[in-house]
Design an enzyme around this catalytic site. Sequence first.
Site, short mmCIF file in Angstrom:
data_model
loop_
_atom_site.label_atom_id
_atom_site.label_comp_id
_atom_site.label_asym_id
_atom_site.label_seq_id
_atom_site.Cartn_x
_atom_site.Cartn_y
_atom_site.Cartn_z
N ASP A 128 0.85 -1.19 0.00
CA ASP A 128 0.00 0.00 0.00
C ASP A 128 0.89 1.24 0.00
O ASP A 128 1.99 1.22 0.56
CB ASP A 128 -0.90 0.02 1.23
CG ASP A 128 -1.98 -1.04 1.19
OD1 ASP A 128 -2.45 -1.37 0.08
OD2 ASP A 128 -2.36 -1.53 2.27
N ASP A 147 -6.88 -1.44 -4.71
CA ASP A 147 -7.94 -1.10 -3.75
C ASP A 147 -8.85 -0.01 -4.31
O ASP A 147 -10.08 -0.06 -4.13
CB ASP A 147 -7.33 -0.62 -2.44
CG ASP A 147 -6.49 -1.67 -1.75
OD1 ASP A 147 -6.73 -2.88 -1.97
OD2 ASP A 147 -5.58 -1.29 -0.99
#
Length: 167
Positions: A128, A147
């Site tokens: 991330d 995401d």
Amino acid sequence: MATHNRFSSRPQTSLLPWLGIAAIVILSDQVTKIAITRLFTLGQERAVTSFFNLVLAYNRGAAFSFLSNESGWQRYFFTAIGIGAALFIIYLLKKHAGQRLFCWALALILGGAIGNVIDRIVYGHVVDFLDFHWKNWGHFPAFNVADAAISIGAALFIIDELRRVNK
């Protein structure tokens, strides 16, 4: 030899465009993750704007780091869920290939799911790096292109369902 009438009102039934969209999401996701892991060290943060940072973070769990502190079984569990979801989405895309908004939603979710599955298989965690925050309210959990695609796909799915219900 059969001819194809390009002006036919018959809905598109090819799976290829939707798989192409998913492939673009996967490629974008993986390229950005490779770039961030080469440019940053774990936990390193760089402010881009007053509300957005780039940061390298690893997520061993699911959304919002759900189950990230477990012993490692979650890697295989979420990988299996991602593969199962991808197979089911491909089935739905094939069955409903002519429903444009529905298939856009599914293609984005498919690309995002596969992007995160690749991370789990290759690294054992999801990479991330997008970190949004607002003043003193704190930081939204870091996320990635996969995401974002899943979230946009889910929103499109809801819009498609609301449109369908209103008809």
